[in-house]
Design a protein around this motif. Structure first.
Motif, PDB file in Angstrom:
ATOM      1  N   ASP A   1       0.859  -1.175   0.000  1.00  0.00           N
ATOM      2  CA  ASP A   1       0.000   0.000   0.000  1.00  0.00           C
ATOM      3  C   ASP A   1       0.904   1.236   0.000  1.00  0.00           C
ATOM      4  N   LEU A   2       0.975   1.905  -1.126  1.00  0.00           N
ATOM      5  CA  LEU A   2       1.869   3.058  -1.245  1.00  0.00           C
ATOM      6  C   LEU A   2       1.464   4.188  -0.300  1.00  0.00           C
ATOM      7  N   ARG A   3       0.229   4.203   0.116  1.00  0.00           N
ATOM      8  CA  ARG A   3      -0.257   5.297   0.971  1.00  0.00           C
ATOM      9  C   ARG A   3       0.159   5.133   2.422  1.00  0.00           C
ATOM     10  N   THR A   4       0.494   3.878   2.816  1.00  0.00           N
ATOM     11  CA  THR A   4       0.850   3.636   4.215  1.00  0.00           C
ATOM     12  C   THR A   4       2.125   2.816   4.386  1.00  0.00           C
ATOM     13  N   GLY A   5       2.564   2.144   3.337  1.00  0.00           N
ATOM     14  CA  GLY A   5       3.722   1.266   3.431  1.00  0.00           C
ATOM     15  C   GLY A   5       3.385  -0.122   3.922  1.00  0.00           C
ATOM     16  N   ALA A   6       2.118  -0.396   4.185  1.00  0.00           N
ATOM     17  CA  ALA A   6       1.709  -1.704   4.698  1.00  0.00           C
ATOM     18  C   ALA A   6       1.669  -2.734   3.569  1.00  0.00           C
ATOM     19  N   SER A   7       1.952  -3.981   3.905  1.00  0.00           N
ATOM     20  CA  SER A   7       1.874  -5.069   2.929  1.00  0.00           C
ATOM     21  C   SER A   7       0.421  -5.439   2.713  1.00  0.00           C
ATOM     22  N   LEU A   8       0.078  -5.665   1.469  1.00  0.00           N
ATOM     23  CA  LEU A   8      -1.267  -6.100   1.108  1.00  0.00           C
ATOM     24  C   LEU A   8      -1.183  -7.485   0.502  1.00  0.00           C
ATOM     25  N   VAL A   9      -1.663  -8.481   1.195  1.00  0.00           N
ATOM     26  CA  VAL A   9      -1.651  -9.837   0.674  1.00  0.00           C
ATOM     27  C   VAL A   9      -2.930 -10.028  -0.126  1.00  0.00           C
ATOM     28  N   THR A  10      -2.811  -9.922  -1.426  1.00  0.00           N
ATOM     29  CA  THR A  10      -3.971 -10.024  -2.306  1.00  0.00           C
ATOM     30  C   THR A  10      -3.688 -11.047  -3.394  1.00  0.00           C
ATOM     31  N   GLY A  11      -4.695 -11.351  -4.142  1.00  0.00           N
ATOM     32  CA  GLY A  11      -4.519 -12.271  -5.258  1.00  0.00           C
ATOM     33  C   GLY A  11      -3.806 -11.631  -6.428  1.00  0.00           C
ATOM     34  N   ASP A  12      -3.718 -10.299  -6.416  1.00  0.00           N
ATOM     35  CA  ASP A  12      -3.091  -9.582  -7.528  1.00  0.00           C
ATOM     36  C   ASP A  12      -1.767  -8.985  -7.060  1.00  0.00           C
ATOM     37  N   SER A  13      -0.673  -9.612  -7.435  1.00  0.00           N
ATOM     38  CA  SER A  13       0.637  -9.069  -7.067  1.00  0.00           C
ATOM     39  C   SER A  13       1.180  -8.248  -8.230  1.00  0.00           C
ATOM     40  N   TRP A  14       1.923  -7.241  -7.890  1.00  0.00           N
ATOM     41  CA  TRP A  14       2.467  -6.323  -8.896  1.00  0.00           C
ATOM     42  C   TRP A  14       3.859  -6.790  -9.288  1.00  0.00           C
ATOM     43  N   ASN A  15       4.074  -7.031 -10.564  1.00  0.00           N
ATOM     44  CA  ASN A  15       5.383  -7.457 -11.030  1.00  0.00           C
ATOM     45  C   ASN A  15       6.196  -6.237 -11.431  1.00  0.00           C
ATOM     46  N   ASP A  16       7.229  -5.951 -10.650  1.00  0.00           N
ATOM     47  CA  ASP A  16       8.081  -4.781 -10.876  1.00  0.00           C
ATOM     48  C   ASP A  16       9.326  -5.114 -11.693  1.00  0.00           C
ATOM     49  N   MET A  17       9.447  -6.304 -12.210  1.00  0.00           N
ATOM     50  CA  MET A  17      10.685  -6.774 -12.821  1.00  0.00           C
ATOM     51  C   MET A  17      11.103  -5.902 -14.002  1.00  0.00           C
ATOM     52  N   ASP A  18      12.310  -5.332 -13.919  1.00  0.00           N
ATOM     53  CA  ASP A  18      12.858  -4.572 -15.042  1.00  0.00           C
ATOM     54  C   ASP A  18      14.288  -5.002 -15.356  1.00  0.00           C
ATOM     55  N   CYS A  19      14.694  -6.159 -14.820  1.00  0.00           N
ATOM     56  CA  CYS A  19      16.026  -6.702 -15.043  1.00  0.00           C
ATOM     57  C   CYS A  19      15.923  -8.211 -14.909  1.00  0.00           C
ATOM     58  N   GLY A  20      17.007  -8.929 -15.230  1.00  0.00           N
ATOM     59  CA  GLY A  20      16.992 -10.382 -15.174  1.00  0.00           C
ATOM     60  C   GLY A  20      16.940 -10.994 -16.562  1.00  0.00           C
ATOM     61  N   GLU A  21      16.980 -12.316 -16.613  1.00  0.00           N
ATOM     62  CA  GLU A  21      17.035 -13.011 -17.901  1.00  0.00           C
ATOM     63  C   GLU A  21      15.803 -12.695 -18.747  1.00  0.00           C
ATOM     64  N   GLY A  22      16.051 -12.251 -19.977  1.00  0.00           N
ATOM     65  CA  GLY A  22      14.972 -11.924 -20.896  1.00  0.00           C
ATOM     66  C   GLY A  22      14.371 -10.551 -20.688  1.00  0.00           C
ATOM     67  N   ILE A  23      14.888  -9.762 -19.739  1.00  0.00           N
ATOM     68  CA  ILE A  23      14.366  -8.420 -19.458  1.00  0.00           C
ATOM     69  C   ILE A  23      15.437  -7.403 -19.835  1.00  0.00           C
ATOM     70  N   ASP A  24      15.483  -7.062 -21.108  1.00  0.00           N
ATOM     71  CA  ASP A  24      16.458  -6.102 -21.628  1.00  0.00           C
ATOM     72  C   ASP A  24      15.772  -4.744 -21.788  1.00  0.00           C
ATOM     73  N   ARG A  25      16.555  -3.667 -21.691  1.00  0.00           N
ATOM     74  CA  ARG A  25      15.963  -2.326 -21.678  1.00  0.00           C
ATOM     75  C   ARG A  25      16.517  -1.440 -22.779  1.00  0.00           C
ATOM     76  N   LEU A  26      15.719  -0.434 -23.134  1.00  0.00           N
ATOM     77  CA  LEU A  26      16.179   0.602 -24.047  1.00  0.00           C
ATOM     78  C   LEU A  26      17.035   1.630 -23.324  1.00  0.00           C
ATOM     79  N   SER A  27      16.819   1.773 -22.027  1.00  0.00           N
ATOM     80  CA  SER A  27      17.385   2.866 -21.250  1.00  0.00           C
ATOM     81  C   SER A  27      18.125   2.344 -20.035  1.00  0.00           C
ATOM     82  N   LEU A  28      18.961   3.204 -19.457  1.00  0.00           N
ATOM     83  CA  LEU A  28      19.581   2.921 -18.164  1.00  0.00           C
ATOM     84  C   LEU A  28      19.058   3.881 -17.093  1.00  0.00           C
ATOM     85  N   ARG A  29      17.982   4.596 -17.407  1.00  0.00           N
ATOM     86  CA  ARG A  29      17.357   5.475 -16.423  1.00  0.00           C
ATOM     87  C   ARG A  29      16.590   4.646 -15.404  1.00  0.00           C
ATOM     88  N   LEU A  30      16.284   5.236 -14.258  1.00  0.00           N
ATOM     89  CA  LEU A  30      15.406   4.583 -13.299  1.00  0.00           C
ATOM     90  C   LEU A  30      14.036   4.364 -13.930  1.00  0.00           C
TER      91      LEU A  30
END
Length: 749
Positions: free
Chosen positions: A488-517
């Motif tokens: 929960d971005l508004r409080t920092g609390a963990s939300l255990v839900t069925g919908d998890s957010w995949n933040d992956m922007d690196c790792g095998e098969g995850i190549d980028r156009l940029s080196l920006r954040l």
């Protein structure tokens, strides 16, 4: 052996599919049992591997002791229910720790490279081998020896850096550490060198893309670490997915037979990467169908197929049709069986459940992980001695950012599921330091790695406003979807839900156009900066970050890469000076992605600048700050002139001129002033990591001989050419003292 039994030895199905684990009981699957009875399996891949790709979770996976029991049940069935009773080869992923539930998760190889501590890495490899072999694993698919040329590539985190010499030293340490004194030992595993070769130089930084490289560069740069590891006794090697000059590595006879076996004398096993044979017919398109792809790869030198799918489907049919080279089949089966004998599997194929339960994830191994994380972090900026922080003066600390308290985001790719609380995040590390003062450390996530969601900004700004010092923990994520829910971005609390957010922007098969954040991380930092508080930026990520705004405005920047399960404690140690930063970059960090490629050991002719900016990186290879100052004096070469087969000793005095103890990485570079073929402007040819007390001076010595002076010359043969060489020694690739060495041709030559 029958043809079917020989083919079976070359087949490596997925091991996690060989058993079911329910209600604490392990039952072998009917399909695995049938394959064993037919003699159609010689090895298993990832029997103990757990992650979203395998589908093995904390609930369905195996504890350390259960893993050993499962391997033992598998081995016992294979030995007792096949005609020849040949044990299986159990292969596991161990890039930065055994990828099994409970295994110690060490920092990723990019951290290990940045530590420049070969001895510590060798010790880590011994620990990983012990954990793996205790469960019955006998071979590991590591180390990764790819030379990174474009860090947009998602697998940058799996590599040691951009320099072949340093990678070669780490490669030797991995072989010595993993394989020990004897492969048959109960605490040794066989290494598999990967990815052979050129994989880190793919077109556009895209995974498995074509490699455009001249043969001389291939011999001098990308093949160097593999040659060193083979000379050290590496037992197995894995060809890369990519093609070089139109020939996929999986069927490149010049690489697999002429060089690897013929020139280097490699006598181990050659195994494909997963799906590599299929790519020959559906990707590279150099084979009409799967049968041709399987037969060609076997004939080119492949001994075993990871996944076993193409070999299992096609080799017997190819043999029946007279399209299989039976001598190649015999060679491959012989190599596989030889490795099994060398590993002592015919005498002892089993794991040790008791030892696995005691050893895996032990306190000793956690301490080692913490030390590596601390030694591999690189202090990039420290304006006005913003670091180290003082517990008495730093006031309230706000820890803000998407990587401040996300455990999986600090582990990197190829990581097993982790129970709650096992990974020490940066927030947890700082909270542990102020355990008696809970109000001293505040937290807000602010945003996610990816996406445009800014709903966490107000809470982050509110939290930062209450603090005196702000630690922004931003960067990247190689975390696959472990089903952990979201925050929960508004409080920092963990939300255990069925919908998890995949933040992956690196790792095998995850190549980028940029080196920006990614996402809105930079915007969050910019808003926090407006508060006027001391701003410490900690990067937790798997590839270099190019953010000029942060470089200019942050008070301090610490590059931690993916520091592993103890990373939060290590980062806290560094922020408060309990550990003095000693990491040095093994990969250049550009100002802008448009500068790529920007590796330090480029040719002199590559040009100086673009219209908009010069071509120099923001942070060069070998760079890293400390909480003390080091002074270099008295660079000397024992003799000014040597013959082409002679050697000289280079010495330099290094002094800790500050008030804190620390470790310095002393780096030796060689520059050939003129040569028959073009050479890099400078090349790393030696390094030493030394500890120095305040005011202490040590003399560091390097040997310079044929190995340091030679290059690939006429007819692609190694040669030491007469002429003048510059000897450069210092604390980075751009800050060095300089001396001269003249190489003369011996009389009569």
């Amino acid at each position: 052996m029958t043809t079917e039994e020989k083919v079976g030895q070359l087949i490596q199905p997925f091991g996690w599919q060989a058993y079911d684990h329910r209600d604490g009981k392990i039952e072998l699957t009917d399909s695995f049992k049938e394959q064993v009875k037919r003699g159609g399996v010689g090895a298993l891949y990832g029997t103990l591997r757990a992650d979203p790709w395998t589908g093995v979770t904390l609930e369905t996976g195996l504890s350390p002791a259960e893993g050993a029991d499962a391997v033992n049940e598998i081995q016992r069935y294979a030995i007792e229910n096949s005609r020849l009773g040949i044990p299986l080869l159990i292969g596991e992923e161990c890039s930065h720790g055994h990828m099994a539930i409970g295994g110690t998760v060490y920092p990723v190889p990019l951290v290990i490279g940045s530590s420049w501590n070969v001895d510590l890495y060798r010790e880590m490899c011994r620990a990983v081998a012990k954990e793996t072999r205790a469960q019955g694993g006998a071979v590991t698919y590591s180390p990764v020896l790819d030379v990174v040329r474009d860090p947009r590539w998602g697998r940058t985190e799996e590599c040691f850096g951009e320099d072949p010499y340093l990678i070669g030293e780490m490669a030797v340490a991995a072989v010595e550490g993993m394989q020990g004194q004897s492969l048959a030992s109960e605490d040794s595993v066989a290494v598999t060198l990967k990815h052979y070769v050129g994989y880190g130089s793919s077109e556009g930084g895209r995974n498995a893309g074509p490699v455009h490289m001249g043969w001389r560069e291939l011999l001098e740069v990308d093949l160097h670490p593999f040659r060193k590891a083979v000379e050290a006794g590496a037992a197995s090697i894995m060809p890369a997915y990519n093609e070089i000059d139109g020939v996929p590595c999986t069927v490149n006879k010049k690489l697999l037979d002429d060089i690897l076996v013929g020139e280097w004398g490699f006598d181990g096993m050659i195994i494909t990467d997963c799906g590599a044979i299929d790519m020959l017919a559906a990707g590279h398109d150099i084979a009409e169908d799967g049968q041709e792809a399987a037969a060609r790869s076997l004939e080119a030198g492949i001994d075993m197929e990871m996944s076993g799918e193409m070999f299992g489907k096609h080799l017997l049919n190819a043999a029946a049709a007279g399209k299989l080279n039976l001598e190649a089949l015999d060679r491959a089966a012989r190599r596989v069986l030889t490795l099994k004998f060398r590993l002592g599997l015919f005498e002892q194929p089993y794991g040790n459940a008791r030892l696995a339960g005691e050893l895996i994830g032990s306190e000793e191994h956690r301490k080692l992980a913490r030390q590596l994380a601390a030694e591999g972090a690189v202090l990039l900026k420290n304006e006005g001695a913003a670091l180290p922080l003082s517990a008495d003066d730093c006031g309230v600390i706000a820890v803000i950012g998407p990587n401040a308290d996300n455990g999986y985001n600090q582990l990197g790719d190829y990581t097993s599921p982790q129970p709650a609380g096992r990974v020490a995040t940066v927030l947890a590390g700082l909270q542990a330091r102020f355990a008696d003062e809970p109000g001293r450390v505040l937290y807000a996530p602010g945003c996610r790695i990816r996406g445009e969601d800014r709903e966490g900004f107000p809470f982050a700004l509110e939290t930062a406003a209450k603090a005196d010092t702000i630690v922004m923990v931003v960067g990247g994520s190689s975390a696959r979807d472990f089903g952990e829910g979201t925050i929960d971005l508004r409080t920092g609390a963990s939300l255990v839900t069925g919908d998890s957010w995949n933040d992956m922007d690196c790792g095998e098969g995850i190549d980028r156009l940029s080196l920006r954040l990614s996402g809105v991380q930079l915007e969050l930092i910019q808003e926090i900066h407006k508060l006027g508080k001391k701003l410490i930026v900690v990067y937790v990520n798997g590839r270099p970050i190019a953010e000029p705004w942060i470089d200019e405005r942050a008070d301090a920047i610490l590059e931690a890469w993916y520091p592993g399960q103890e990373g939060g404690h290590a980062i806290a140690d560094l922020l408060f000076g309990d550990a003095n930063p000693s990491g040095r970059l093994t990969i250049s960090i550009p100002k802008h992605v448009g500068q790529l490629p920007v590796f330090y050991n480029g040719k002199r002719s590559r040009g100086k600048r673009y219209l908009e900016a010069d071509s120099r990186p923001q942070y060069p290879f070998g760079f890293g700050l400390s909480y003390t100052e080091y002074r270099y004096d008295n660079l000397k070469v024992s003799t000014g002139v040597i013959g082409t087969d002679g050697e000289a000793t280079v010495t330099v005095d290094v002094t800790n001129a500050g008030e804190r103890a620390g470790s310095e990485v002393v780096q030796l570079y060689i520059s050939d002033r003129a040569s028959a073929y073009t050479r890099p402007e400078r090349e790393l040819k030696g390094f030493r990591k030394i500890e120095l007390a305040p005011g202490e001076t040590k003399t560091v010595a390097f040997r310079v001989g044929a190995a340091e002076l030679e290059y690939v010359g006429e007819n692609y043969e190694r040669v030491v050419e007469p002429g003048a060489f510059r000897i450069l020694v210092g604390g980075s690739s751009v800050e060095t003292l300089e001396a001269e060495l003249l190489v003369e041709k011996e009389a009569g030559r």
